[in-house]
Scaffold this motif. Structure first.
Motif, PDB file in Angstrom:
ATOM      1  N   THR A  59       0.354  -0.959  -0.060  1.00  0.00           N
ATOM      2  CA  THR A  59      -0.437  -0.314  -0.110  1.00  0.00           C
ATOM      3  C   THR A  59       0.642   1.153   0.048  1.00  0.00           C
ATOM      4  O   THR A  59       1.782   1.449   0.887  1.00  0.00           O
ATOM      5  CB  THR A  59      -0.957  -0.294   0.874  1.00  0.00           C
ATOM      6  OG1 THR A  59      -1.669  -0.953   1.570  1.00  0.00           O
ATOM      7  CG2 THR A  59      -1.346   1.111   1.228  1.00  0.00           C
ATOM      8  N   LEU A  60       0.311   2.249  -0.645  1.00  0.00           N
ATOM      9  CA  LEU A  60       0.708   3.924  -0.885  1.00  0.00           C
ATOM     10  C   LEU A  60       0.895   4.006  -0.006  1.00  0.00           C
ATOM     11  O   LEU A  60      -0.929   4.799  -0.320  1.00  0.00           O
ATOM     12  CB  LEU A  60       1.441   3.896  -1.416  1.00  0.00           C
ATOM     13  CG  LEU A  60       2.620   3.692  -3.096  1.00  0.00           C
ATOM     14  CD1 LEU A  60       1.954   2.176  -3.333  1.00  0.00           C
ATOM     15  CD2 LEU A  60       2.956   4.131  -3.204  1.00  0.00           C
ATOM     16  N   ILE A  61       1.069   4.682   0.871  1.00  0.00           N
ATOM     17  CA  ILE A  61       0.145   6.193   1.607  1.00  0.00           C
ATOM     18  C   ILE A  61       0.684   7.909   1.223  1.00  0.00           C
ATOM     19  O   ILE A  61       1.218   7.719   1.643  1.00  0.00           O
ATOM     20  CB  ILE A  61      -0.431   5.640   3.152  1.00  0.00           C
ATOM     21  CG1 ILE A  61      -0.238   4.811   3.121  1.00  0.00           C
ATOM     22  CG2 ILE A  61      -0.254   6.508   4.007  1.00  0.00           C
ATOM     23  CD1 ILE A  61      -0.100   3.987   4.494  1.00  0.00           C
ATOM     24  N   PRO A  62      -0.088   8.105   0.715  1.00  0.00           N
ATOM     25  CA  PRO A  62      -0.073  10.161   0.659  1.00  0.00           C
ATOM     26  C   PRO A  62       0.347  10.359   2.045  1.00  0.00           C
ATOM     27  O   PRO A  62      -0.515  11.049   3.015  1.00  0.00           O
ATOM     28  CB  PRO A  62      -1.323  10.745   0.033  1.00  0.00           C
ATOM     29  CG  PRO A  62      -2.810   9.511   0.602  1.00  0.00           C
ATOM     30  CD  PRO A  62      -1.984   8.632   0.903  1.00  0.00           C
ATOM     31  N   LEU A  63       1.188  11.092   1.370  1.00  0.00           N
ATOM     32  CA  LEU A  63       2.160  12.001   2.901  1.00  0.00           C
ATOM     33  C   LEU A  63       2.090  13.868   2.700  1.00  0.00           C
ATOM     34  O   LEU A  63       2.117  14.678   3.613  1.00  0.00           O
ATOM     35  CB  LEU A  63       3.921  11.868   3.029  1.00  0.00           C
ATOM     36  CG  LEU A  63       4.459  10.810   3.601  1.00  0.00           C
ATOM     37  CD1 LEU A  63       5.765  10.461   3.276  1.00  0.00           C
ATOM     38  CD2 LEU A  63       3.881  10.269   5.277  1.00  0.00           C
ATOM     39  N   ALA A  64       1.679  13.851   0.669  1.00  0.00           N
ATOM     40  CA  ALA A  64       2.152  15.246   1.015  1.00  0.00           C
ATOM     41  C   ALA A  64       1.588  15.194  -0.793  1.00  0.00           C
ATOM     42  O   ALA A  64       1.957  14.245  -1.029  1.00  0.00           O
ATOM     43  CB  ALA A  64       3.032  16.246   1.005  1.00  0.00           C
ATOM     44  N   ALA A  65       0.860  16.167  -1.295  1.00  0.00           N
ATOM     45  CA  ALA A  65       0.380  16.091  -2.646  1.00  0.00           C
ATOM     46  C   ALA A  65       0.035  18.444  -2.970  1.00  0.00           C
ATOM     47  O   ALA A  65       0.297  18.388  -2.543  1.00  0.00           O
ATOM     48  CB  ALA A  65      -0.914  15.698  -2.887  1.00  0.00           C
ATOM     49  N   LYS A  66       0.489  17.985  -4.446  1.00  0.00           N
ATOM     50  CA  LYS A  66       0.502  19.556  -5.035  1.00  0.00           C
ATOM     51  C   LYS A  66      -0.262  19.304  -6.489  1.00  0.00           C
ATOM     52  O   LYS A  66       0.103  18.300  -6.431  1.00  0.00           O
ATOM     53  CB  LYS A  66       1.865  20.279  -5.025  1.00  0.00           C
ATOM     54  CG  LYS A  66       1.957  21.871  -5.382  1.00  0.00           C
ATOM     55  CD  LYS A  66       3.576  22.447  -5.276  1.00  0.00           C
ATOM     56  CE  LYS A  66       2.962  23.434  -5.764  1.00  0.00           C
ATOM     57  NZ  LYS A  66       2.524  24.477  -4.526  1.00  0.00           N
ATOM     58  N   GLY A  67      -1.405  20.031  -6.228  1.00  0.00           N
ATOM     59  CA  GLY A  67      -2.273  20.719  -7.493  1.00  0.00           C
ATOM     60  C   GLY A  67      -3.118  19.380  -7.786  1.00  0.00           C
ATOM     61  O   GLY A  67      -3.872  19.015  -8.716  1.00  0.00           O
ATOM     62  N   LEU A  68      -3.481  18.698  -6.956  1.00  0.00           N
ATOM     63  CA  LEU A  68      -4.918  17.462  -6.953  1.00  0.00           C
ATOM     64  C   LEU A  68      -5.860  18.053  -5.952  1.00  0.00           C
ATOM     65  O   LEU A  68      -5.414  18.889  -4.569  1.00  0.00           O
ATOM     66  CB  LEU A  68      -4.322  16.238  -6.230  1.00  0.00           C
ATOM     67  CG  LEU A  68      -2.911  16.040  -7.230  1.00  0.00           C
ATOM     68  CD1 LEU A  68      -2.821  14.189  -6.233  1.00  0.00           C
ATOM     69  CD2 LEU A  68      -3.189  14.693  -8.221  1.00  0.00           C
ATOM     70  N   THR A  69      -6.619  17.430  -5.684  1.00  0.00           N
ATOM     71  CA  THR A  69      -8.304  17.801  -4.485  1.00  0.00           C
ATOM     72  C   THR A  69      -7.681  16.852  -3.301  1.00  0.00           C
ATOM     73  O   THR A  69      -6.985  16.554  -3.370  1.00  0.00           O
ATOM     74  CB  THR A  69     -10.005  17.236  -5.990  1.00  0.00           C
ATOM     75  OG1 THR A  69      -9.038  16.129  -6.223  1.00  0.00           O
ATOM     76  CG2 THR A  69     -10.400  18.084  -6.687  1.00  0.00           C
ATOM     77  N   PRO A  70      -8.515  17.733  -2.750  1.00  0.00           N
ATOM     78  CA  PRO A  70      -8.238  17.525  -0.662  1.00  0.00           C
ATOM     79  C   PRO A  70      -8.543  16.293  -1.352  1.00  0.00           C
ATOM     80  O   PRO A  70      -8.079  15.014  -0.330  1.00  0.00           O
ATOM     81  CB  PRO A  70      -8.914  18.411  -0.084  1.00  0.00           C
ATOM     82  CG  PRO A  70      -9.720  19.299  -1.601  1.00  0.00           C
ATOM     83  CD  PRO A  70      -9.056  19.254  -2.355  1.00  0.00           C
TER      84      PRO A  70
END
Length: 526
Positions: A59-70
């Motif tokens: 499994t991949l768990i997001p730590l940070a995102a930019k340019g994507l919906t919440p």
């Protein structure tokens, strides 16, 4: 030499690396550290969306995102369901997917600048992140320009990956120090494994009230105080209790849970303190109670305000003396238990009414923690909606979902009397309803109309006004009426932007033109 090569100068590269290196020595929270890292990368990598994900088994768990919906941050991404992520994880070097690749992108429909863009030809770059030879994370970047990443030197990407790993390592080491972990010197890859294992009980949210509550949890967890967790129904009091136990010195011991509201009074004493064989009808053998079983650990009593005064007296003794007595036994049993209690009742009022013991209340109220209702943390709705939507998607075996901006705006307008639990229920029903009219394999879009449905007459909109409403203000509307009003507003705004062109308005609203005509007719605006 084309424009991309000209733009991507040595100075740009050095600026990016300098910014990342500078943050390595700065005192930042993990969240700020990861977000600033993506901001720095944007100086040299022309992406429209980027994510940093931690790898936990498959499994991949997001730590940070930019340019994507919440809602992208509220999801977990299984390698088996996302072939591009699986390929990145299986690689030892950066991967640039060919523009003609037919593999679905894990972030389809979640690009803020163009929700449809990631379903078309675009540039997709993925970089595996290794620490001491172990895969710990993945960095991805997407661009609307199909050739945006063609001229990025592979050596530069690998250098960036090494610095990203260093950032992750630093963040985990700092977290270990702050929590006074027993193994402060262990390498960051082991620490990341521990953090990921706990994510199933993580309190989701970035609002100020939630961040403050998390600080309180970490502070009080290190003590052995009895904690009273207060809050409305559905806010997540059990989640708070588990977080306190997880951060406490008793985390290696058991935490037992007992819902006092679901406990018949005739069985309450036995459940809490146990009994010996023959002590009452049905007692066919000796049985240990929850206090005895939780010895050395934590006992969480949910809805403690539902217990009788007689049982309350025995709980008080167990807290004060650390001793319990099974029903039918003369023997005292020592129990070293940390007690956490929760209620949605006003215990002060219950004490005044003679329904709750004052001495027990003061014993429980050593350090109260108030769990905020959802209407006080509406900025967390996007993250929570993404989490619940993704969980429902997996249960239904759907390919992917997107919660539209209109749906998120409508969710933010509702006051949520049932709090997070109500949000979970409504999102689950909305995903199910939206999936009925979506072809298998297509992206399921959650629209405002999917949030009305057959939710029942008990759901009402109770907006929390910023100013006091006058006495002659309009009466409150039902949830369905609020949805219809919001739909009318969206359609009229789209028509205004398209100068009355219904076809253009339909495209603007991400709807088929005939569906828009039918909806407008039903709403009485056509």
């Amino acid at each position: 030499m084309n424009n991309n090569v000209v733009i991507f100068t040595t100075m740009k590269k050095l600026d990016t690396l300098t910014a990342i290196a500078g943050d390595l020595t700065a005192i930042l929270s993990a969240e700020d550290r990861y977000q600033r890292l993506l901001d720095a990368l944007h100086r040299a990598i022309p992406y429209d969306a980027a994510t940093l994900l931690r790898v936990q088994e498959d499994t991949l768990i997001p730590l940070a995102a930019k340019g994507l919906t919440p809602d992208a941050m509220g999801r977990h991404y299984l390698r088996g369901e996302h072939p591009r992520l699986d390929i990145i994880c299986g690689s030892s070097e950066p991967i640039l997917f060919p523009e003609e690749s037919s593999l679905p992108d894990p972030f389809d429909g979640m690009l803020i600048s163009d929700p449809e863009a990631l379903q078309h030809i675009h540039a997709c770059l993925g970089c595996p992140l290794y620490i001491n030879g172990k895969l710990v994370g993945v960095l991805t970047a997407d661009s609307l320009d199909a050739h945006a990443f063609d001229h990025l030197p592979k050596q530069y990407i690998q250098t960036v990956a090494s610095m990203v790993c260093a950032q992750m390592q630093m963040a985990d080491l700092l977290k270990a120090v702050e929590e006074k972990a027993e193994r402060q010197g262990q390498i960051a890859s082991d620490l990341m494994q521990d953090v990921a294992n706990q994510r199933g009980w993580e309190i989701l949210g970035k609002s100020h009230v939630i961040l403050e509550m998390k600080k309180e949890i970490e502070l009080v967890a290190q003590s052995d105080f009895t904690i009273l967790i207060l809050g409305e129904t559905g806010v997540g009091k059990e989640l708070v209790a588990r977080a306190i136990h997880r951060h406490s010195n008793r985390r290696d011991k058991a935490m037992l849970y007992l819902n006092c509201a679901a406990l018949p009074e005739s069985l309450a004493e036995s459940e809490l303190f146990g009994h010996v064989k023959g002590s009452f009808t049905g007692a066919t053998s000796d049985r240990a109670g929850k206090f005895e079983l939780a010895d050395g650990g934590t006992l969480f009593l949910d809805e403690i305000g539902e217990l009788s005064l007689e049982i309350q007296a025995k709980i008080l003794r167990a807290i004060q003396e650390g001793e319990i007595q099974r029903i039918g036994s003369d023997k005292m049993i020592h129990a070293d238990v940390r007690l956490l209690a929760a209620t949605n009742r006003d215990l002060e009022a219950e004490v005044q009414a003679g329904k709750f013991r004052a001495d027990l209340y003061h014993r429980l109220n050593v350090y109260p923690i108030h769990v905020p209702p959802l209407r006080e943390r509406k900025e967390d709705i996007g993250i929570l909606a993404g989490f619940f939507g993704e969980r429902t998607r997996k249960r239904l075996g759907l390919n992917g979902i997107r919660i539209t901006d209109g749906a998120l705006q409508l969710l933010a307008r509702y006051s949520w009397p049932g709090n997070v639990r109500e949000l979970e229920n409504i999102l689950s029903r909305a995903v199910l309803k939206a999936s009925r009219k979506t072809a298998r394999g297509e992206l399921v879009r959650i629209l405002p109309e999917h949030l009305a449905g057959d939710l029942g007459s008990a759901l009402y909109v109770n907006p929390a006004p910023t100013i006091e409403q006058p006495a002659d203000s309009e009466p409150r509307r039902s949830f369905r009426e609020e949805v219809q009003a919001f739909q009318i507003k969206l359609i009229q705004s789209a028509l205004d932007r398209s100068n009355g062109n219904w076809a253009a308005a339909a495209r603007d609203l991400d709807m088929h033109r005939s569906n828009l005509h039918h909806l407008a007719t039903r709403l009485g605006i056509r």
